[in-house]
Design a protein around this motif. Sequence first.
Motif, PDB file in Angstrom:
ATOM      1  N   GLN A 117       0.847  -1.203   0.000  1.00 54.71           N
ATOM      2  CA  GLN A 117       0.000   0.000   0.000  1.00 54.71           C
ATOM      3  C   GLN A 117       0.884   1.255   0.000  1.00 54.71           C
ATOM      4  OE1 GLN A 117      -2.648  -0.830   3.288  1.00 54.71           O
ATOM      5  NE2 GLN A 117      -4.045   0.743   2.548  1.00 54.71           N
ATOM      6  N   GLY A 118       1.897   1.228   0.862  1.00 59.14           N
ATOM      7  CA  GLY A 118       2.809   2.363   0.964  1.00 59.14           C
ATOM      8  C   GLY A 118       3.600   2.567  -0.311  1.00 59.14           C
ATOM      9  N   VAL A 119       4.055   1.456  -0.907  1.00 62.05           N
ATOM     10  CA  VAL A 119       4.813   1.550  -2.163  1.00 62.05           C
ATOM     11  C   VAL A 119       3.923   2.163  -3.243  1.00 62.05           C
ATOM     12  CG1 VAL A 119       5.994   0.206  -3.955  1.00 62.05           C
ATOM     13  CG2 VAL A 119       6.286  -0.401  -1.546  1.00 62.05           C
ATOM     14  N   ARG A 120       2.677   1.682  -3.309  1.00 66.79           N
ATOM     15  CA  ARG A 120       1.731   2.220  -4.304  1.00 66.79           C
ATOM     16  C   ARG A 120       1.497   3.713  -4.068  1.00 66.79           C
ATOM     17  NH1 ARG A 120      -1.334  -2.516  -3.960  1.00 66.79           N
ATOM     18  NH2 ARG A 120      -2.712  -1.556  -2.446  1.00 66.79           N
ATOM     19  N   ASP A 121       1.372   4.095  -2.784  1.00 64.71           N
ATOM     20  CA  ASP A 121       1.169   5.515  -2.462  1.00 64.71           C
ATOM     21  C   ASP A 121       2.299   6.363  -3.035  1.00 64.71           C
ATOM     22  OD1 ASP A 121      -1.213   5.426  -1.033  1.00 64.71           O
ATOM     23  OD2 ASP A 121      -0.203   4.822   0.806  1.00 64.71           O
ATOM     24  N   GLY A 122       3.521   5.859  -2.872  1.00 64.76           N
ATOM     25  CA  GLY A 122       4.686   6.597  -3.355  1.00 64.76           C
ATOM     26  C   GLY A 122       4.595   6.856  -4.847  1.00 64.76           C
ATOM     27  N   PHE A 123       4.186   5.838  -5.600  1.00 62.54           N
ATOM     28  CA  PHE A 123       4.120   5.980  -7.057  1.00 62.54           C
ATOM     29  C   PHE A 123       2.870   6.744  -7.497  1.00 62.54           C
ATOM     30  CE2 PHE A 123       7.209   2.555  -6.746  1.00 62.54           C
ATOM     31  CZ  PHE A 123       8.141   2.961  -7.685  1.00 62.54           C
ATOM     32  N   SER A 124       1.765   6.539  -6.769  1.00 56.47           N
ATOM     33  CA  SER A 124       0.530   7.203  -7.209  1.00 56.47           C
ATOM     34  C   SER A 124       0.581   8.716  -6.961  1.00 56.47           C
ATOM     35  CB  SER A 124      -0.694   6.591  -6.531  1.00 56.47           C
ATOM     36  OG  SER A 124      -0.598   6.776  -5.143  1.00 56.47           O
ATOM     37  N   HIS A 125       1.392   9.144  -5.992  1.00 58.42           N
ATOM     38  CA  HIS A 125       1.541  10.593  -5.768  1.00 58.42           C
ATOM     39  C   HIS A 125       2.785  11.093  -6.496  1.00 58.42           C
ATOM     40  CE1 HIS A 125      -1.101   9.497  -2.351  1.00 58.42           C
ATOM     41  NE2 HIS A 125      -1.617  10.670  -2.589  1.00 58.42           N
ATOM     42  N   TRP A 126       2.925  10.674  -7.753  1.00 57.66           N
ATOM     43  CA  TRP A 126       4.158  10.962  -8.498  1.00 57.66           C
ATOM     44  C   TRP A 126       4.381  12.466  -8.680  1.00 57.66           C
ATOM     45  CZ3 TRP A 126       3.792  13.612 -13.096  1.00 57.66           C
ATOM     46  CH2 TRP A 126       2.502  13.709 -13.653  1.00 57.66           C
ATOM     47  N   TRP A 127       3.302  13.239  -8.831  1.00 56.02           N
ATOM     48  CA  TRP A 127       3.483  14.667  -9.063  1.00 56.02           C
ATOM     49  C   TRP A 127       3.980  15.356  -7.783  1.00 56.02           C
ATOM     50  CZ3 TRP A 127       5.074  18.026 -12.049  1.00 56.02           C
ATOM     51  CH2 TRP A 127       4.712  19.368 -11.982  1.00 56.02           C
ATOM     52  N   LEU A 128       3.472  14.908  -6.640  1.00 60.33           N
ATOM     53  CA  LEU A 128       3.956  15.430  -5.356  1.00 60.33           C
ATOM     54  C   LEU A 128       5.439  15.079  -5.180  1.00 60.33           C
ATOM     55  CD1 LEU A 128       3.320  16.675  -2.507  1.00 60.33           C
ATOM     56  CD2 LEU A 128       2.833  14.353  -1.754  1.00 60.33           C
ATOM     57  N   VAL A 129       5.794  13.851  -5.581  1.00 56.18           N
ATOM     58  CA  VAL A 129       7.187  13.408  -5.472  1.00 56.18           C
ATOM     59  C   VAL A 129       8.088  14.280  -6.350  1.00 56.18           C
ATOM     60  CG1 VAL A 129       8.766  11.511  -6.026  1.00 56.18           C
ATOM     61  CG2 VAL A 129       6.631  11.029  -4.850  1.00 56.18           C
ATOM     62  N   VAL A 130       7.641  14.552  -7.573  1.00 56.92           N
ATOM     63  CA  VAL A 130       8.458  15.370  -8.482  1.00 56.92           C
ATOM     64  C   VAL A 130       8.626  16.778  -7.909  1.00 56.92           C
ATOM     65  CG1 VAL A 130       8.516  16.437 -10.788  1.00 56.92           C
ATOM     66  CG2 VAL A 130       7.848  14.047 -10.538  1.00 56.92           C
ATOM     67  N   ARG A 131       7.523  17.367  -7.468  1.00 53.59           N
ATOM     68  CA  ARG A 131       7.583  18.729  -6.901  1.00 53.59           C
ATOM     69  C   ARG A 131       8.508  18.776  -5.686  1.00 53.59           C
ATOM     70  NH1 ARG A 131       1.858  18.915  -6.738  1.00 53.59           N
ATOM     71  NH2 ARG A 131       1.996  18.961  -4.477  1.00 53.59           N
ATOM     72  N   SER A 132       8.315  17.803  -4.802  1.00 51.12           N
ATOM     73  CA  SER A 132       9.111  17.785  -3.571  1.00 51.12           C
ATOM     74  C   SER A 132      10.584  17.547  -3.888  1.00 51.12           C
ATOM     75  CB  SER A 132       8.606  16.687  -2.636  1.00 51.12           C
ATOM     76  OG  SER A 132       7.243  16.832  -2.418  1.00 51.12           O
ATOM     77  N   SER A 133      10.841  16.688  -4.880  1.00 49.65           N
ATOM     78  CA  SER A 133      12.230  16.394  -5.242  1.00 49.65           C
ATOM     79  C   SER A 133      12.911  17.632  -5.802  1.00 49.65           C
ATOM     80  CB  SER A 133      12.281  15.270  -6.273  1.00 49.65           C
ATOM     81  OG  SER A 133      11.625  14.144  -5.788  1.00 49.65           O
ATOM     82  N   LEU A 134      12.183  18.362  -6.650  1.00 48.39           N
ATOM     83  CA  LEU A 134      12.785  19.570  -7.227  1.00 48.39           C
ATOM     84  C   LEU A 134      13.064  20.597  -6.127  1.00 48.39           C
ATOM     85  CD1 LEU A 134      10.768  19.962 -10.558  1.00 48.39           C
ATOM     86  CD2 LEU A 134      13.063  19.043 -10.228  1.00 48.39           C
ATOM     87  N   LEU A 135      12.162  20.674  -5.165  1.00 49.19           N
ATOM     88  CA  LEU A 135      12.375  21.580  -4.027  1.00 49.19           C
ATOM     89  C   LEU A 135      13.618  21.144  -3.244  1.00 49.19           C
ATOM     90  CD1 LEU A 135      11.210  23.927  -2.253  1.00 49.19           C
ATOM     91  CD2 LEU A 135      10.033  22.175  -0.946  1.00 49.19           C
ATOM     92  N   GLY A 136      13.732  19.833  -3.009  1.00 48.58           N
ATOM     93  CA  GLY A 136      14.891  19.311  -2.278  1.00 48.58           C
ATOM     94  C   GLY A 136      16.186  19.557  -3.022  1.00 48.58           C
ATOM     95  N   LEU A 137      16.115  19.392  -4.319  1.00 48.65           N
ATOM     96  CA  LEU A 137      17.301  19.625  -5.160  1.00 48.65           C
ATOM     97  C   LEU A 137      17.741  21.079  -5.055  1.00 48.65           C
ATOM     98  CD1 LEU A 137      18.768  17.830  -7.336  1.00 48.65           C
ATOM     99  CD2 LEU A 137      17.548  19.179  -9.005  1.00 48.65           C
ATOM    100  N   TRP A 138      16.747  21.971  -5.117  1.00 49.66           N
ATOM    101  CA  TRP A 138      17.025  23.409  -5.072  1.00 49.66           C
ATOM    102  C   TRP A 138      17.615  23.793  -3.715  1.00 49.66           C
ATOM    103  CZ3 TRP A 138      18.394  27.533  -7.225  1.00 49.66           C
ATOM    104  CH2 TRP A 138      18.101  28.791  -6.714  1.00 49.66           C
ATOM    105  N   ILE A 139      17.016  23.283  -2.639  1.00 48.26           N
ATOM    106  CA  ILE A 139      17.522  23.621  -1.300  1.00 48.26           C
ATOM    107  C   ILE A 139      18.913  23.018  -1.110  1.00 48.26           C
ATOM    108  CG2 ILE A 139      17.138  23.255   1.188  1.00 48.26           C
ATOM    109  CD1 ILE A 139      14.155  23.568   0.662  1.00 48.26           C
TER     110      ILE A 139
END
Lengths: 169, 501
Positions: free
Chosen positions: B241-263
Amino acid sequence: MMISRHAQENLASVLLLAFFAGVIWMCQDFGPRARMIPQPLAIFGIVLTLIQMAWHNFGSPAELRMDMISVQAPDIPVAEAQAAPEKKSSWRREAAAYGMIGVLLALTFITGVLPAAFLFTAGYFMVTRYCSWQRSLIYAAVLTASLYLLFVAALQMQPYHGLLAPLFQ
Amino acid sequence: MIEAIIAGLTALLTPQALLFMLIGVVYGLVIGILPGLGGVVAMALLLPFTYGFETAATLALLLGAHIATIWGDSVTSILFSVPGSAKGLALCFDGYPMTQQGQAKRALAASATGALLGGIIGAVFLALCIPLIRPVILALGPSEYLMMALWGLTVIATFSEGSLMKGLTASVLGVLVAFIGMDVVTATPRFTFGSEFLMEGISFPVAMIGLFAVSEMMKLAIKGTPIVDRSLVKEESTVWQGVRDGFSHWWLVVRSSLLGLWIGVLPGVGASVAGLAAYAQAVQTSKTPERFGKGAVEGVIAPDATMGANEGGGLMPTLAFGIPGGESMAILLVAFIGLGVVPGPDMLTKNLDLVFSMVWIIVIANIAVTVIGLGITPWLARLPSLQANLMVPIVLGVCFVGAYATRGYIEDVVVAAVFGILGYLMDKYRYSRANFVIGMVLAVMIERNLHISLTLYGRDFLLERPIALAMLLFVLFTAALPFVRNWRRKRKQAAAAGVAP
C-alpha cells in the motif's frame, strides 16, 4: 491543592512574560548589532503572550485558532476511543514522570552514562513489575552491552565515568 | 559524457566498492535510527577508515552511509514521534498519527519509496544540471538567503496547533534559544551566564532528543499504555500500500524532489529546512489541507522525497565550486582532500567519471536502502505496540547516552533532560514543539544573512537586490495563503450552516 487548567494556562503565560522580560533586560549588556534581533523578538514575544492572555481570559479561544493542521490527536473512531480504558494522567503520575527524569539524570552524574542506563532500566522494570528481578537484570545487561558496543566500541565515544569514578581509581 | 556515465558505473562494480556500499548502507540505517546521530555523525565517524582504498569504494562507503541515515531518521519519527535528527522532524507530523491509526507499515513503505524516488530524481537532475546551475548559484547572495530563511519561518503559519498566538510564541522562543552562545558576528557571548559550556550554544540534536524523545517517553510513562494498543487499533495496512502511495503521488514526489534539489544546491541550507519546506508545500498545494497532521500519507512522502533529492542537490556546489551544500557535504570535502580530489571546474571536465560515480552511488544506495527498508518494515511496525514499561527505560537510556555522545559533554545530558521537561510542558499547554524547532533551525541563518546584507548593501538592501525583493513578495504571498484559505473555508462552512435547516 489542584490548580485549574485556566489558572495553569495563565501561569504559563506569566512565566513566558518573565522569560521575555529577562531577555530584554539581558540584551542591554549587548552591543547594538548583537541585540538587533533578540531584543525586538523578545518584545514581539511579550506582545504575543499578552494577546494570548487577553483572549484566554476575556475572549473566545476559537478566535485565535487557525487549525490549518493539527500535529497531534489523530482521528480514532469514537467507539474505539470510548472503549479505551480511562487512564487519567493524575498529578501523581506526572510527578512520577518528572521524578523518573530526575533519577536518570542523577544516576548519570553519579555513576556515568552506561552504568546509569543499566541501573535505571533494571530499576524501572523492577519498580513497574514488568518482569522478575532476574529478567530485569538480564534485559538491562543486554541493553547496556548493546549501548557499549554501539557507542563506545563502534562509534568510539569516550564514556563519562561519573562522580564516583575517583573512588575506584 | 556517455563514456563518463559508463566509466562511473564500472568503477562501482568492483567487489570492494559494492561491499563498502552495503556496509555503509547498513551502518547508516543503524546510525539514523539512533536518536541524535544523523548523516553528519555517520560520515564523520567513517572518515578515519577511508584512506588507502579505491576512490569509488571510499565514496560508496561515505555516501551510502549518509543516504541510509535519511530513511533511518524517518523510521523513529514515524514509529515513535522521535526524530533521529533534525531532518526527520517533518515526518512526525503525519507519520506518527499513521502509526497510531494502525498504518505503520504503509507509512514506513511510503517513506522509503518517497526517499527512493526523490533520490533518483535528485541524482538525475544532478547529472543534467551541473553545467546549468553555476550562474544561478552565483546570482544569489546573503539577502536572498535571508528571504529564503524568512520563507521558512512563514511555514510556521501552517503549523498552527490551535491558538496561532501560542504557535508564534513557540517559534519566538525557539529563535531566542538558538541565540544562546557566542555570537559569531559580533563575538559577544549572549545568554551564557558565564558558562563555558553555553558558549558553544545549545546542540541542535540534543535539543531535539529532549523536546521529542524524552518528552514522548514522559507522556508514555504517564499514560501507561503502548503507543499503539493493538487491542484497540489493529495494524491493517500493508507494505505494498505504501509503495503504491509513493508511485501514485508521483506529481507530489516530483515537486518535492525539485524543491529538495534546489535547497540542496544552496550552500548552508540544510536538509532539516528541506523536510519542513517540503511538508509546507505539500500542505499549501493540497486540495484537502485539513487532512494533514492527522495521518495523510502525502505528509510522509513529500519530506522524504525532498530529503532524498537534497543529497543530489548538495553535491552540486560541493563538486562544482568546492562550497559544501551542507554539513555532510563539508565532511565529503574533507574526504576528497584525503583522496587527492580537488573540487572545482576540473571536476566537470577531467574528473567527470568520478562525478557520475557519485550519481550512481546515490541511485544504487537509495535502491539498497529501500529494498532493506521494505524488507524490515513488518518487524519495525511491531515496535510501537510494545509495552510502555518496556519502551520507556530503554528509549530514555538510549536518548541520554545519545545526548552525551553528540558532543561528549555531560552537560548535554542535562540539556536533554531540561528540553524533555520543556517539551512535555509545551505539549501539555499546546505550544507547538515543531514551531520551536523551526525557529531554532532558522535563527542563525536569518541573523547571519541580515548582518551580511546590512554590511554589504546598507539599510536599503532590498532595493539594491531585486531578486530578494521579489522573494520577499513571494514570502508575503505564501504567508498570507493559509490565512486566506482558512478564512474562505470558514466562510463556506458558515454559508453551509446558514443554508442547512
